[in-house]
Scaffold this active site. Structure first.
Site, PDB file in Angstrom:
ATOM      1  N   ASP A 100      36.749  87.579  49.221  1.00 10.59           N
ATOM      2  CA  ASP A 100      36.808  86.231  48.649  1.00 10.59           C
ATOM      3  C   ASP A 100      36.905  86.286  47.126  1.00 10.59           C
ATOM      4  O   ASP A 100      37.684  85.574  46.516  1.00 10.59           O
ATOM      5  CB  ASP A 100      35.591  85.406  49.085  1.00 10.59           C
ATOM      6  CG  ASP A 100      34.258  86.096  48.816  1.00 10.59           C
ATOM      7  OD1 ASP A 100      34.229  87.262  48.342  1.00 10.59           O
ATOM      8  OD2 ASP A 100      33.207  85.476  49.088  1.00 10.59           O
ATOM      9  N   ASP A 103      33.983  90.092  41.442  1.00  7.91           N
ATOM     10  CA  ASP A 103      33.243  89.625  40.270  1.00  7.91           C
ATOM     11  C   ASP A 103      32.918  90.848  39.400  1.00  7.91           C
ATOM     12  O   ASP A 103      33.757  91.301  38.626  1.00  7.91           O
ATOM     13  CB  ASP A 103      32.003  88.886  40.780  1.00  7.91           C
ATOM     14  CG  ASP A 103      31.189  88.232  39.695  1.00  7.91           C
ATOM     15  OD1 ASP A 103      31.733  87.953  38.620  1.00  7.91           O
ATOM     16  OD2 ASP A 103      29.984  87.992  39.919  1.00  7.91           O
ATOM     17  N   LYS A 131      37.411  87.431  39.015  1.00  7.66           N
ATOM     18  CA  LYS A 131      36.694  86.936  37.830  1.00  7.66           C
ATOM     19  C   LYS A 131      36.568  88.110  36.853  1.00  7.66           C
ATOM     20  O   LYS A 131      35.520  88.743  36.753  1.00  7.66           O
ATOM     21  CB  LYS A 131      35.316  86.447  38.274  1.00  7.66           C
ATOM     22  CG  LYS A 131      34.764  85.299  37.440  1.00  7.66           C
ATOM     23  CD  LYS A 131      33.294  85.094  37.715  1.00  7.66           C
ATOM     24  CE  LYS A 131      32.999  84.289  38.944  1.00  7.66           C
ATOM     25  NZ  LYS A 131      31.537  84.092  39.139  1.00  7.66           N
ATOM     26  N   PHE A 152      30.631  79.842  38.411  1.00 11.48           N
ATOM     27  CA  PHE A 152      30.293  80.106  39.805  1.00 11.48           C
ATOM     28  C   PHE A 152      31.138  79.180  40.669  1.00 11.48           C
ATOM     29  O   PHE A 152      31.104  77.959  40.491  1.00 11.48           O
ATOM     30  CB  PHE A 152      28.802  79.892  40.048  1.00 11.48           C
ATOM     31  CG  PHE A 152      28.351  80.498  41.332  1.00 11.48           C
ATOM     32  CD1 PHE A 152      28.074  81.864  41.410  1.00 11.48           C
ATOM     33  CD2 PHE A 152      28.250  79.738  42.490  1.00 11.48           C
ATOM     34  CE1 PHE A 152      27.700  82.445  42.613  1.00 11.48           C
ATOM     35  CE2 PHE A 152      27.875  80.320  43.698  1.00 11.48           C
ATOM     36  CZ  PHE A 152      27.590  81.669  43.756  1.00 11.48           C
ATOM     37  N   ASP A 159      30.147  80.310  49.086  1.00 14.54           N
ATOM     38  CA  ASP A 159      28.930  79.494  49.188  1.00 14.54           C
ATOM     39  C   ASP A 159      28.110  79.473  47.909  1.00 14.54           C
ATOM     40  O   ASP A 159      28.264  80.332  47.032  1.00 14.54           O
ATOM     41  CB  ASP A 159      28.031  80.059  50.289  1.00 14.54           C
ATOM     42  CG  ASP A 159      27.320  81.339  49.836  1.00 14.54           C
ATOM     43  OD1 ASP A 159      28.019  82.254  49.370  1.00 14.54           O
ATOM     44  OD2 ASP A 159      26.086  81.412  49.927  1.00 14.54           O
TER      45      ASP A 159
END
Ligand code: 5GP
Ligand code: MG
Length: 175
Positions: A100, A103, A131, A152, A159
């Protein structure tokens, strides 16, 4: 009372659909004549993966892994553990990991190392979002949907405290 954070739309469902279509075309071209094993990282990638595979006219197979991190994966100290590993034999397979978000990169680089040890024929990564501002470990992303700012994000599988996975668009949590 249910916590209601402020959500600001970042990527619309139409933009997501276009990106999924584009990624599927790239993947189909690269895996033509192959039988790839797609490995989704639970839980965040499940919506993306469900959409993506329905655009892939390939004899593919699916697997899922579940990872957990001690402390926060976003800490430099974040240690990743495999909660549910791969059951399908992976030796000699063309593996495509579906994530997904990348980071810090700690989670997915741990997973790629784990899979590399299983001697696949090839190992690539498809991530819906990236990101890069928070990256700590170098992770080459072979197929990327979107680069996102240092916020975020939730929705489309992602989620916040297990909520918002069901939103059809991607939102940024306002701080
Ligand atoms: P890493 O920092 O190891 O690259 O990412 C670890 C995991 O943290 C990701 O797979 C994802 O589940 C979660 N994560 C990182 N950034 C975000 C974000 O902006 N939103 C959500 N919902 N999860 C995130
Ligand atoms: Mg994830």
């Amino acid at each position: 009372m249910v916590f209601q954070p402020q959500l600001k739309i970042l990527i619309s469902r139409d933009e997501i659909a276009k990106a999924v279509d584009r990624l599927a075309r790239e993947i189909k071209k690269d895996y033509k004549g192959k039988q790839p094993l797609l490995i989704g990282v639970l839980k965040g990638s499940f919506v993306f993966m469900a959409d993506l595979i329905r655009h892939l006219n390939l004899p593919l197979e699916l697997e899922f892994v579940r990872l957990s991190s001690y402390g926060a994966a976003r800490d430099s100290s974040g240690k990743v553990r495999i909660v549910q590993g791969v059951k399908t034999p992976t030796k000699g397979r063309d593996i495509l990991v579906i994530e997904d978000i990348v980071d810090t990169g700690i989670t997915v680089s741990f997973l790629l190392d784990y899979l590399r040890k299983k001697k696949p024929a090839s190992l690539k990564l498809c991530a819906l979002t990236d990101k890069p501002s928070r990256r700590r470990v170098l992770v080459p992303i072979d197929y990327l949907g979107f680069t996102v700012p240092n916020k975020f994000i939730v929705g489309y599988g992602l989620d916040f405290d297990e909520r918002f996975r069901n939103l059809p668009d991607i939102y940024a949590l306002e701080d």
